[in-house]
Design a protein around this motif. Structure first.
Motif, PDB file in Angstrom:
ATOM      1  N   GLN A 135       0.752  -1.168  -0.095  1.00 52.28           N
ATOM      2  CA  GLN A 135       0.078  -0.168  -0.079  1.00 52.28           C
ATOM      3  C   GLN A 135       0.853   1.419   0.250  1.00 52.28           C
ATOM      4  OE1 GLN A 135      -2.924  -1.106  -0.991  1.00 52.28           O
ATOM      5  NE2 GLN A 135      -3.892   0.416   0.468  1.00 52.28           N
ATOM      6  N   ASN A 138       1.968   2.144  -3.658  1.00 54.57           N
ATOM      7  CA  ASN A 138       0.577   2.120  -4.234  1.00 54.57           C
ATOM      8  C   ASN A 138       0.524   3.672  -4.949  1.00 54.57           C
ATOM      9  OD1 ASN A 138      -1.647   1.984  -5.806  1.00 54.57           O
ATOM     10  ND2 ASN A 138      -2.614   0.263  -4.584  1.00 54.57           N
ATOM     11  N   PRO A 139       0.467   3.861  -5.996  1.00 55.44           N
ATOM     12  CA  PRO A 139       0.451   5.260  -6.394  1.00 55.44           C
ATOM     13  C   PRO A 139      -1.031   5.813  -5.892  1.00 55.44           C
ATOM     14  CG  PRO A 139       0.810   4.277  -8.315  1.00 55.44           C
ATOM     15  CD  PRO A 139       0.968   3.204  -7.288  1.00 55.44           C
ATOM     16  N   GLU A 140      -2.122   4.932  -5.867  1.00 55.71           N
ATOM     17  CA  GLU A 140      -3.331   5.470  -5.796  1.00 55.71           C
ATOM     18  C   GLU A 140      -3.522   5.803  -4.078  1.00 55.71           C
ATOM     19  OE1 GLU A 140      -6.353   2.419  -6.634  1.00 55.71           O
ATOM     20  OE2 GLU A 140      -5.851   2.617  -8.537  1.00 55.71           O
ATOM     21  N   LYS A 141      -2.602   5.485  -3.349  1.00 54.86           N
ATOM     22  CA  LYS A 141      -2.470   5.747  -1.734  1.00 54.86           C
ATOM     23  C   LYS A 141      -1.948   7.214  -1.521  1.00 54.86           C
ATOM     24  CE  LYS A 141      -2.941   4.730   2.365  1.00 54.86           C
ATOM     25  NZ  LYS A 141      -4.349   4.404   3.139  1.00 54.86           N
ATOM     26  N   ALA A 142      -0.876   7.535  -2.616  1.00 58.10           N
ATOM     27  CA  ALA A 142      -0.424   8.716  -2.321  1.00 58.10           C
ATOM     28  C   ALA A 142       0.427   8.857  -0.837  1.00 58.10           C
ATOM     29  CB  ALA A 142      -1.397   9.826  -2.510  1.00 58.10           C
ATOM     30  N   SER A 146       6.217   7.505   0.544  1.00 55.44           N
ATOM     31  CA  SER A 146       6.518   6.398  -0.216  1.00 55.44           C
ATOM     32  C   SER A 146       8.153   6.330  -0.738  1.00 55.44           C
ATOM     33  CB  SER A 146       5.512   6.485  -1.616  1.00 55.44           C
ATOM     34  OG  SER A 146       5.851   7.574  -2.302  1.00 55.44           O
ATOM     35  N   GLY A 161       3.932   3.751 -11.551  1.00 54.92           N
ATOM     36  CA  GLY A 161       2.858   3.402 -12.321  1.00 54.92           C
ATOM     37  C   GLY A 161       3.439   2.302 -13.093  1.00 54.92           C
ATOM     38  N   THR A 164       2.988  -3.340 -10.733  1.00 54.13           N
ATOM     39  CA  THR A 164       1.792  -3.261  -9.858  1.00 54.13           C
ATOM     40  C   THR A 164       2.560  -3.422  -8.393  1.00 54.13           C
ATOM     41  OG1 THR A 164       1.769  -5.690 -10.376  1.00 54.13           O
ATOM     42  CG2 THR A 164       0.503  -4.066 -11.678  1.00 54.13           C
ATOM     43  N   SER A 211     -12.950   4.025   3.524  1.00 56.58           N
ATOM     44  CA  SER A 211     -12.391   5.298   3.716  1.00 56.58           C
ATOM     45  C   SER A 211     -12.566   5.943   4.989  1.00 56.58           C
ATOM     46  CB  SER A 211     -13.389   6.267   2.872  1.00 56.58           C
ATOM     47  OG  SER A 211     -14.728   6.291   2.991  1.00 56.58           O
TER      48      SER A 211
END
Length: 556
Positions: A135, A138-142, A146, A161, A164, A211
């Motif tokens: 996580q 993971n770029p979606e977590k920002a 990181s 990106g 995976t 969320s």
């Protein structure tokens, strides 16, 4: 966000003796036992509950989103990772029962304790680390930190990106064995394991909360010596209750720690004197009045507070003469000693004295660097007038953002006053906001100038200097100098095996930034506390999480 590779260090940089001694503080006594008597023979009080004042609210309960030392410190009480810091800022095993490092330094195998549990009763396993680390990149977590994972195989590609998260170089070898593959050896890797973004997360719970995860104590799990309670996500009071299911619960003496956010020094003092607080933070004139009090404690931090400039949206701040004028007109001795009076020291550079020494020569980094920041009011006025002429304006108006605790207010008012009172036609509009809001404003660029700071999480100069890299998450300007970027990257990669060249890289990078006043360092922070003399065993760290109460106890 910075994507960096961290190179091997042949010898880890160490804290100097002075700071190490300070970290033990006046409360570095032996830990207590559960027998009603401390290990140094002192009797324990019947009531093992304390109340502590802090300056800022909690920003999150998610270890991957934490970005401030206050929240990091809070998490240190109710969460646990592979390692934790001892009283000398050195990493020692926590959940790691055994650590095996390959001969080439590229593979770490952590064998975990099998009796550690989450506060929902589930075991803490290797899968929790695999999930959390995936996580983190993971770029979606920002996740703001990181970039600290980029020494792990495939992390940089995942962050960018190109791969995976399930391709990250981590693996659960059964339930209680966690394996990590690195791109390059990292000598301070175990120190990073004591930092929150490297802690485990329970995947089932996180996904169940969605969320809402980490937005209150009810949506946050604990696995440390205490359990977080009473936090609704925005309130200014919460507690840590002893975790009876903690694997080392028999050696945890405190039953509860009540936390109150108190931003006014007079309020904290009144509560301490009336018995409503066991630990209060002081500053300014009040702090100076209590120097001889038996409860008085000064605690240095490996942190520098500074002014940052918005180079993107406020073009006038790219004028070097204007920035230098601002720097020259600020009397850092007066700010640290007269205005703050809390043990903070005037900054001469970004990296403070008594932080790190050269592993080859033993020299202090700050001594090798020299002094860059001086006070010269007349030269400041001359440069200011020249800057106005270059900018083609007779008046300048700048918005300054700072935190809303009393210390930050004092600093903000001092900077505002010195600039406005000495520079004709200059208006500084000061706004004080909660720390969480200030961090948000910094990262979104919603400021002209901002009072912030950068504290080390590891005893290495690069950990402070990284803030100058244009790709680092918290370089809010962003300040950008390609030569500085290259020197910092060289120090972490191609020269990582050569301590002397690496040392010079870091000295040169700091020198370039300070010569052009990319940031304006103001002071190296410390805190004055009034701490109940009967409260013993509080570990104080100058890096990363500031306090650890697992060994704390109240004497009779």
């Amino acid at each position: 966000m910075k994507r960096r590779k961290i190179g091997v260090l042949s010898v880890a940089l160490t804290l100097t003796t002075a700071l190490t001694a300070a970290c033990g503080g006046a409360n570095g006594d032996a830990k207590s036992t559960s027998s009603g008597e401390s290990s140094n023979g002192e009797n324990l009080a019947a009531d093992q509950s304390i109340s502590v004042g802090v300056l800022n609210e909690l920003s999150t309960g998610d270890t991957l989103l934490v970005s401030d030392i206050g929240t990091n410190t809070a998490m240190n009480q109710y969460l646990e990772g592979l390692y934790r810091l001892d009283e000398n800022n050195q990493p020692i095993p926590a959940l790691a029962e055994e650590t095996i490092v390959s001969e080439d330094g590229l593979t770490y195998t952590f064998k975990l304790k099998e009796d550690a549990t989450w506060s929902n009763g589930e075991p803490v396993t290797a899968h929790d680390f695999v999930y959390a680390w995936r996580q983190a990149v993971n770029p979606e977590k920002a996740a703001p930190y990181s970039y600290m994972f980029t020494s792990v195989v495939n992390a940089e590609e995942i962050i960018n990106g190109e791969m995976t998260p399930d391709e990250l170089g981590v693996e659960a070898v059964g339930d209680y064995e966690f394996k990590v593959q690195l791109n390059v050896p990292v000598s301070y890797f175990l120190g990073e394991m004591a930092f929150m973004p490297f802690f485990p997360q329970n995947q089932t719970f996180v996904e169940e909360m969605g969320s809402d995860y980490g937005t209150s104590s009810d949506t946050t799990l604990s696995n440390g010596p205490f359990i977080l309670t009473g936090w609704d996500g925005t309130n200014q009071a919460w507690s840590y209750e002893k975790n009876e299911d903690y694997w080392d619960a028999e050696n945890i003496t405190l039953e509860s720690i009540d936390i109150q956010v108190i931003k006014e020094v007079s309020t904290a003092l009144n509560l301490f004197e009336s018995g409503g607080l066991d630990d209060a933070i002081l500053s300014g004139e009040i702090a100076k009045q209590y120097v001889d009090h038996e409860a008085y404690v000064v605690e240095p931090e490996a942190r520098t507070n500074f002014l940052q400039f918005n180079y993107t949206d406020v073009p006038m701040l790219s004028n070097a003469k204007l920035r230098e004028a601002f720097s020259l007109v600020l009397n850092r001795e007066e700010l640290a000693n007269t205005i703050l009076g809390n043990g903070s020291l005037p900054a001469k550079a970004l990296v403070p004295h008594d932080f790190v020494t050269n592993p080859v020569t033993g020299n202090d980094f700050a001594d090798d660097a020299g002094d860059f920041l001086t006070y010269d009011k007349e030269k400041a006025k001359q440069l200011y007038e020249e800057a106005k002429e270059e900018l083609g304006t007779a008046t300048i108006e700048i918005a300054l953002v700072a935190d809303d605790d009393e210390t930050s207010k004092l600093v903000g008012q001092y900077v505002q006053g010195e600039l406005q009172n000495n520079f004709e036609g200059l208006t500084i509009n000061l706004t004080n906001v909660p720390k969480n809001n200030r961090i948000e404003k910094g990262q979104s660029g919603d400021f002209d100038m901002i009072l912030g700071g950068w504290g080390a999480i590891l005893p290495d100069a690069i950990n402070l200097l990284d803030i100058m890299n244009s790709e680092t998450t918290f370089n809010n300007g962003p300040y950008k100098n390609e030569e500085v970027d290259q020197l910092l990257n060289d120090a972490e990669t191609v020269n990582a095996n050569d301590p002397e060249i690496r040392w010079q890289n870091m000295l040169d990078a700091q020198g370039l930034m300070l010569d052009e006043k990319g940031f304006i360092p103001l002071y190296h922070t410390a805190e004055v506390h009034l701490r109940n003399p009967k409260l013993k065993g509080v570990e104080v760290h100058s890096v990363s999480s500031r306090y650890d109460y697992r060994n704390a106890y109240i004497e009779e």
